[in-house]
Enzyme design. Structure first.
Site: not given
Ligand code: SAH
Length: 486
Positions: A260, A282, A314, A395
Site C-alpha cells: 500500500d 489507494k 499497521g 483517517m
Molecule cells: N491498517 C492501518 C490503518 C489504515 S487506515 C493501521 O492499523 O494502522 C489509514 C489511516 O491510518 C491513516 O489515515 C491514519 O489515520 C492512520 N495511520 C496509519 N499510519 C499512521 C502513522 N504512521 N501515523 C499516524 N496515523 C497513521
C-alpha cells in the site's frame, strides 16, 4: 582466476580456525571444573548427544543442581589424567591457570583436542555461539576476537529463522531417499527442495500440522504444481523495526510483495531483492487500483503458485479492507494467513506516552474513522466516549470538524483532551495537543501531508505534551462547533 591467484590475492582473509561439525553421538566429552565456566561448557555440550562427564571434586551448587536435573554424571574426585581416558573432547574449565594448563597438557599428550576457557593459547579448538534447531546447527565464531559480537550475530540470525526449522529438516531427511529415487538430479531436484522448504510443507510444519506437511510433501513429489499462498501482513505504522519477526520472515520468502501507499520503502525493502513488487496504493483522491482489482490480483498470483505478501500499513484487520481480500481468496480456494501488526493508534499512543486505558478513567477503547459514514451520519460511538472510552480516529484529518461536532452534540465536554500525531513512529513525526474545541482546526492545516492519528478522551490528559505543539484553530469550523455547544 586461478585458485592460486585467488589465494594470494590480498583481499582473501584466511581463517586461523576452520569450522567443522564433529560427530559426538555417544562419545565421551569431559569437562573439568567446579563453577560457572564448567557449567557453561556443560550446558553447551548437553545440547548434543555426547556422553558428558564432569570432573569436579567440590562442585558449586549451581553446577550440582544442573547436573542433577539433567542426569549428568559428576565425578567427585580430584582431577587426574586418567579422567580423560577415551574422551573425544576435553574442556579445561576450572578457572585455575595451573590446573587448566595441566588438563590441556594431559589432553594433548593423549591426542585429544582441548579447549581451555578464557585461555586461547591453550586451545586446540574454540566453541562457537550456537543456534540449535537440531539437526540444523548454525555456529558463529570470531576466533576469540569478539565473543560479544558472536552473540549479537547469533541473536540476529536466530530471529529470522522459523522456530520449527528443525522439524522441517527432520521431515526433509525422512523424504530424502524417495526424492532421490523419483526426482531427477539437477534443476528439478533443486526446485523440489526449494518448494519443500519454502512452500506448503514448510507452512504446514510452521502451523504445527505435521500430518498436513506429510501430505503436502507427497503432493509435491507426485509432481503437483506448487500451490500459491497469500499472507496478509501488517507492516506496522511505518518504522521498519516495528514489524514483527514473522512479517520479516515472510517478506524475505515472498516471490511477490503487493504493498500500500502508506508502507514506507524501507519496510518493503526488507523483502528479497529479486521479489516482484506491486504498488497497490489507494491514497485518498488518487486511486491507482480499485479494491476489486487488488482482490483479483491476489487471487491470480495465488493461482499461479506465487508466495505473496500483501503488505498493509499497521494491522491488516484494522481499516485495511482485509475482509474483502480474505473473502476473495477463500472463494477462489487460495490459501492465506494473517499476520498482525502494530496499528497506528498504538504507535501514536506510544509517541505521546499516552495510556489508552487508565485505571478509573478509561476502561474501553474505540477504533473509529472519520469516513465510512453510513447514511451520512457518524455511527454512535460518541456515547461510549462520554462514558470514558478513549477514541482513536483513523483517517480523521479532513473531517475533524464533523468528528468534533458529533462528539460535542452527544455531550462530550469541549475541554476533553485531544492528541494528534502525524507520521507516528517515524523520525519526522509531529505531535499536536489541544481540546475537543480545537480539533476542527486540524482540517485547515495544509502542512499535515502524512497520515494523521487523532486520539480523544480523558485518558489523553495523562499524555506527555512536552514534545507537542498546540493544534491551530480554524475560525469557520470552530464557530460552527461553538454554535453547536451553545
Ligand atoms: N491498517 C492501518 C490503518 C489504515 S487506515 C493501521 O492499523 O494502522 C489509514 C489511516 O491510518 C491513516 O489515515 C491514519 O489515520 C492512520 N495511520 C496509519 N499510519 C499512521 C502513522 N504512521 N501515523 C499516524 N496515523 C497513521
Amino acid at each position: 582466476m586461478s585458485l592460486r591467484a585467488l589465494n594470494s590475492s590480498p583481499e582473501v582473509q584466511r581463517l586461523n580456525t576452520f569450522p567443522i561439525f564433529m560427530r559426538v553421538e555417544g562419545e565421551v566429552v569431559v569437562v573439568v571444573g567446579e563453577g560457572d565456566e564448567a557449567l557453561a561448557k556443560a550446558r553447551l555440550i548437553a545440547q548434543s548427544s555426547a556422553d558428558l562427564r564432569v570432573v569436579a571434586e567440590n562442585p558449586e551448587p549451581a553446577l550440582e543442581a544442573w547436573a542433577d536435573e539433567n542426569g549428568v554424571e559428576i565425578i567427585r574426585e580430584s582431577y587426574r589424567a586418567s579422567h580423560l581416558f577415551g574422551a573425544a573432547l576435553v574442556f579445561a574449565a576450572s578457572g585455575e591457570a595451573e590446573r587448566d594448563a595441566r588438563v590441556a597438557a594431559d589432553a594433548r599428550a593423549a591426542n585429544i583436542p582441548v579447549n581451555a576457557v578464557d585461555r586461547p593459547e591453550l586451545c586446540d579448538f574454540f566453541t562457537p555461539a550456537l543456534i540449535n534447531r537440531a539437526p540444523v546447527a548454525i555456529a558463529i565464531g570470531t576466533e576469540g576476537a569478539g565473543p560479544v559480537l558472536a552473540q549479537i550475530i547469533r541473536s540476529r540470525i536466530d530471529r529470522i529463522l522459523p522456530p520449527a526449522l528443525g522439524r522441517l529438516a527432520q521431515l526433509a531427511a525422512s523424504w530424502r531417499d524417495a526424492v532421490e529415487r523419483i526426482v531427477p538430479r539437477g534443476a528439478a531436484r533443486r526446485d523440489f527442495w526449494k518448494s519443500f522448504f519454502e512452500g506448503e510443507p514448510a507452512r504446514a510444519v510452521a502451523a504445527g500440522n505435521d500430518a498436513e506437511a506429510e501430505r503436502a510433501a507427497e503432493r509435491l513429489l507426485s509432481g503437483a504444481p506448487a500451490k500459491g499462498h497469500v499472507a496478509l501482513v501488517g507492516a506496522g505504522p511505518g518504522s521498519e523495526d516495528l514489524i514483527t519477526l514473522r512479517a520479516h520472515r515472510l517478506l524475505m520468502e515472498a516471490d511477490v510483495i503487493v504493498h500500500d501507499a502508506l508502507v514506507p520503502e524501507a519496510v518493503v525493502a526488507l523483502g528479497r531483492r529479486d521479489a516482484e513488487r506491486i504498488f497497490a496504493g489507494k491514497r485518498k483522491g488518487c486511486h491507482s487500483k480499485s479494491q476489486n482489482e487488488i482482490n483479483e490480483l491476489l487471487v491470480e498470483l495465488g493461482r499461479k503458485g506465487k508466495r505473496v505478501v500483501r503488505l498493509k500499513s499497521g494491522d491488516p484487520l484494522v481499516f485495511g479492507r482485509a475482509g474483502e481480500e480474505m473473502a476473495a481468496l477463500r472463494e477462489a480456494g487460495v490459501s492465506y494467513e494473517v499476520v498482525p501488526g502494530v496499528t497506528a493508534a498504538f504507535a501514536a499512543a506510544a509517541d505521546f506516552d499516552l495510556p489508552l486505558t487508565l485505571r478509573g478513567v478509561a476502561s474501553s477503547m474505540v477504533f473509529t474513522t472519520g469516513h465510512d459514514l453510513k447514511g451520512g451520519a457518524l455511527p454512535d460511538w460518541a456515547r461510549l466516549a462520554i462514558d470514558g472510552a478513549t477514541v482513536a480516529v483513523y483517517m480523521g484529518r479532513s473531517n475533524a470538524a464533523e468528528v468534533a461536532q458529533h462528539l460535542a452534540e452527544a455531550g462530550l465536554s469541549p475541554d476533553t483532551a485531544v492528541a494528534v500525531v502525524e507520521n507516528a513512529s517515524l523520525p519526522h513525526r509531529r505531535l499536536f495537543h489541544g481540546t475537543l474545541a480545537d480539533l476542527p482546526g486540524l482540517e485547515s492545516r495544509e502542512d499535515l501531508t502524512g497520515p494523521v492519528m487523532t486520539i480523544i478522551g480523558d485518558a489523553v490528559a495523562g499524555a506527555n505534551f512536552r514534545n507537542s505543539e498546540p493544534i491551530a484553530r480554524r475560525q469557520g469550523a470552530e464557530s460552527k462547533l461553538e454554535r453547536t455547544m451553545r
